[in-house]
Scaffold this motif. Sequence first.
Motif, mmCIF file in Angstrom:
data_model
loop_
_atom_site.group_PDB
_atom_site.id
_atom_site.type_symbol
_atom_site.label_atom_id
_atom_site.label_comp_id
_atom_site.label_asym_id
_atom_site.label_seq_id
_atom_site.Cartn_x
_atom_site.Cartn_y
_atom_site.Cartn_z
ATOM 1 N N THR A 68 122.903 46.024 85.085
ATOM 2 C CA THR A 68 123.135 46.474 86.460
ATOM 3 C C THR A 68 123.625 45.284 87.284
ATOM 4 O OG1 THR A 68 120.923 45.950 87.308
ATOM 5 C CG2 THR A 68 121.206 48.088 86.214
ATOM 6 N N ALA A 69 124.089 45.565 88.496
ATOM 7 C CA ALA A 69 124.581 44.496 89.374
ATOM 8 C C ALA A 69 123.483 43.493 89.698
ATOM 9 C CB ALA A 69 125.148 45.107 90.658
ATOM 10 N N LEU A 70 122.225 43.945 89.746
ATOM 11 C CA LEU A 70 121.118 43.054 90.067
ATOM 12 C C LEU A 70 120.878 42.015 88.974
ATOM 13 C CD1 LEU A 70 118.502 45.562 91.556
ATOM 14 C CD2 LEU A 70 119.861 43.869 92.795
ATOM 15 N N ASP A 71 121.307 42.312 87.750
ATOM 16 C CA ASP A 71 121.092 41.380 86.639
ATOM 17 C C ASP A 71 122.007 40.164 86.716
ATOM 18 O OD1 ASP A 71 119.156 43.005 85.331
ATOM 19 O OD2 ASP A 71 120.767 44.265 84.523
ATOM 20 N N LEU A 72 123.083 40.255 87.469
ATOM 21 C CA LEU A 72 124.113 39.223 87.424
ATOM 22 C C LEU A 72 123.723 37.953 88.168
ATOM 23 C CD1 LEU A 72 127.263 41.475 88.006
ATOM 24 C CD2 LEU A 72 126.148 40.870 85.855
ATOM 25 N N GLY A 73 122.771 38.044 89.086
ATOM 26 C CA GLY A 73 122.437 36.889 89.916
ATOM 27 C C GLY A 73 121.814 35.737 89.157
ATOM 28 N N GLY A 74 120.957 36.037 88.170
ATOM 29 C CA GLY A 74 120.246 34.964 87.490
ATOM 30 C C GLY A 74 120.475 34.894 85.999
ATOM 31 N N GLN A 75 121.415 35.683 85.451
ATOM 32 C CA GLN A 75 121.590 35.758 84.001
ATOM 33 C C GLN A 75 123.009 35.365 83.616
ATOM 34 O OE1 GLN A 75 119.863 39.297 82.148
ATOM 35 N NE2 GLN A 75 118.732 39.726 84.036
ATOM 36 N N ASN A 297 107.827 37.490 96.122
ATOM 37 C CA ASN A 297 108.647 36.914 95.053
ATOM 38 C C ASN A 297 108.712 37.812 93.824
ATOM 39 O OD1 ASN A 297 109.541 33.724 95.178
ATOM 40 N ND2 ASN A 297 107.939 34.218 96.641
ATOM 41 N N ILE A 298 107.814 38.805 93.742
ATOM 42 C CA ILE A 298 107.783 39.682 92.563
ATOM 43 C C ILE A 298 109.108 40.433 92.435
ATOM 44 C CG2 ILE A 298 106.668 41.697 91.509
ATOM 45 C CD1 ILE A 298 104.082 40.845 92.915
ATOM 46 N N GLY A 299 109.634 40.448 91.230
ATOM 47 C CA GLY A 299 110.868 41.176 90.967
ATOM 48 C C GLY A 299 112.129 40.376 91.200
ATOM 49 N N THR A 300 112.000 39.095 91.564
ATOM 50 C CA THR A 300 113.183 38.261 91.784
ATOM 51 C C THR A 300 113.312 37.226 90.683
ATOM 52 O OG1 THR A 300 111.996 36.677 93.175
ATOM 53 C CG2 THR A 300 112.995 38.560 94.275
ATOM 54 N N GLU A 301 114.545 36.831 90.413
ATOM 55 C CA GLU A 301 114.821 35.814 89.395
ATOM 56 C C GLU A 301 115.537 34.642 90.054
ATOM 57 O OE1 GLU A 301 115.436 38.308 85.267
ATOM 58 O OE2 GLU A 301 117.174 38.074 86.585
ATOM 59 N N LEU A 302 114.971 33.454 89.932
ATOM 60 C CA LEU A 302 115.592 32.235 90.435
ATOM 61 C C LEU A 302 115.967 31.369 89.245
ATOM 62 C CD1 LEU A 302 113.315 31.332 93.498
ATOM 63 C CD2 LEU A 302 115.477 32.574 93.485
ATOM 64 N N SER A 303 117.241 31.050 89.127
ATOM 65 C CA SER A 303 117.720 30.311 87.958
ATOM 66 C C SER A 303 117.014 28.978 87.736
ATOM 67 C CB SER A 303 119.231 30.091 88.070
ATOM 68 O OG SER A 303 119.909 31.326 88.026
ATOM 69 N N PRO A 304 116.747 28.171 88.782
ATOM 70 C CA PRO A 304 116.060 26.892 88.528
ATOM 71 C C PRO A 304 114.663 27.076 87.938
ATOM 72 C CG PRO A 304 117.097 26.879 90.693
ATOM 73 C CD PRO A 304 117.167 28.290 90.196
ATOM 74 N N VAL A 305 113.925 28.074 88.414
ATOM 75 C CA VAL A 305 112.585 28.332 87.878
ATOM 76 C C VAL A 305 112.685 28.809 86.432
ATOM 77 C CG1 VAL A 305 110.522 29.779 88.089
ATOM 78 C CG2 VAL A 305 111.594 28.816 90.137
ATOM 79 N N ALA A 306 113.619 29.708 86.167
ATOM 80 C CA ALA A 306 113.814 30.197 84.796
ATOM 81 C C ALA A 306 114.204 29.050 83.863
ATOM 82 C CB ALA A 306 114.890 31.282 84.767
ATOM 83 N N ALA A 307 114.996 28.097 84.364
ATOM 84 C CA ALA A 307 115.419 26.960 83.543
ATOM 85 C C ALA A 307 114.231 26.084 83.171
ATOM 86 C CB ALA A 307 116.466 26.141 84.290
ATOM 87 N N ILE A 308 113.322 25.854 84.118
ATOM 88 C CA ILE A 308 112.143 25.033 83.845
ATOM 89 C C ILE A 308 111.231 25.727 82.840
ATOM 90 C CG2 ILE A 308 110.045 24.054 84.842
ATOM 91 C CD1 ILE A 308 111.674 23.700 87.459
ATOM 92 N N LEU A 309 110.866 26.979 83.124
ATOM 93 C CA LEU A 309 109.977 27.721 82.229
ATOM 94 C C LEU A 309 110.607 27.926 80.851
ATOM 95 C CD1 LEU A 309 108.586 30.397 84.703
ATOM 96 C CD2 LEU A 309 107.230 28.689 83.507
ATOM 97 N N GLY A 310 111.904 28.247 80.847
ATOM 98 C CA GLY A 310 112.598 28.449 79.576
ATOM 99 C C GLY A 310 112.672 27.182 78.757
#
Length: 346
Positions: A68-75, A297-310
């Motif tokens: 979906t369009a919402l997936d494009l922001g952080g993926q 913050n629930i339901g949101t994806e932030l790329s910097p946070v995902a990068a750290i956790l990943g």
Amino acid sequence: MAEERLISAEEIALYDRQIRLWGIAAQTRMRAANVLLVNIGALSNEIAKNIVLAGVGSLTVLDSETVTALDLGGQFFLEESDIGSNKAEVASLRIQKLNPRVDVSADSSNFRGKTAEYYTKFDIIVATELEVKDLVSINGMCRQYSKPFYAGASIGLYGYIFADLIKHTFSIEREKSNISIKLGPESSTRTILDVIVKKEGPKLKEIVTKQETYKPLSESVQSDNLSKLRPRSMMKVSPVLPAIKAMWKFHEDTGSQRPTTESDLVKFHDLALDACRDLGLPVGILSPEFTTSFARNIGTELSPVAAILGGVLAQDILNYLGQREQPIQNWVIFDGASSEAPIYCL
């Protein structure tokens, strides 16, 4: 794991830096590993990138959802032209391009239809951004066949990693200590199995072999062993931990992913207080301001946070496969607002 495949001279050249870091035996185990990634999102994008570049044997991406369009922001594996296509199929094609030597495949079926036998094909199972009941279910099926399991989620500025490696043996190599090391229990979860001393030039080094024993998620979420901490230490426990439990409970009670109204926020705060009590923690670690911030913050994806956790989760997978270094035991709780990521053993 599956029968180890020999590493070619070309691969040795490609992975030269990391082979120097953790050795050819560890790289060979990585080369033989089959990893399953359940659900593709911002966090799993980072995990997939890191382990594929490191040279695991194969990666399967399991996701039945469409883009979906919402997936494009952080993926970063998804593009606008992918909207309406299956997530696993389009993401796996781009993951493959990162390292043609890794076998990358997609499974577009629903993970809820999988039986325990499905997970026997894999050496490590990683599930991200799922409801706690689904995580508990997958973890339980993995345990039937002693398959290590990781869970994780990025929640805006916050997030977590959970590890259940069943029983994991690993070695730490270091300069020999002046303190004599005794075989046997080192902590409630860790046992020292062996110590070997060797000479490297003028220095003595020791290789300490340890074993970690884990609890499943179903037991870990019921734990109250943090109540054994000293009062001052309890007050320093991250409020993100009870907030995560409140998030799961809120969804279970209401069917909604996140609080949206003022009454929802009050309920969420009360659930977080209940989670504190369940964990044996003082409710003073929470404030309405914090729980409101977390809820939004629930339901949101932030790329910097995902990068750290990943990065942290992927590194632990590589440590597990290489049987080197201390693995996560068993929760990493990330708070981006305070830039802290404590580890708790529950």
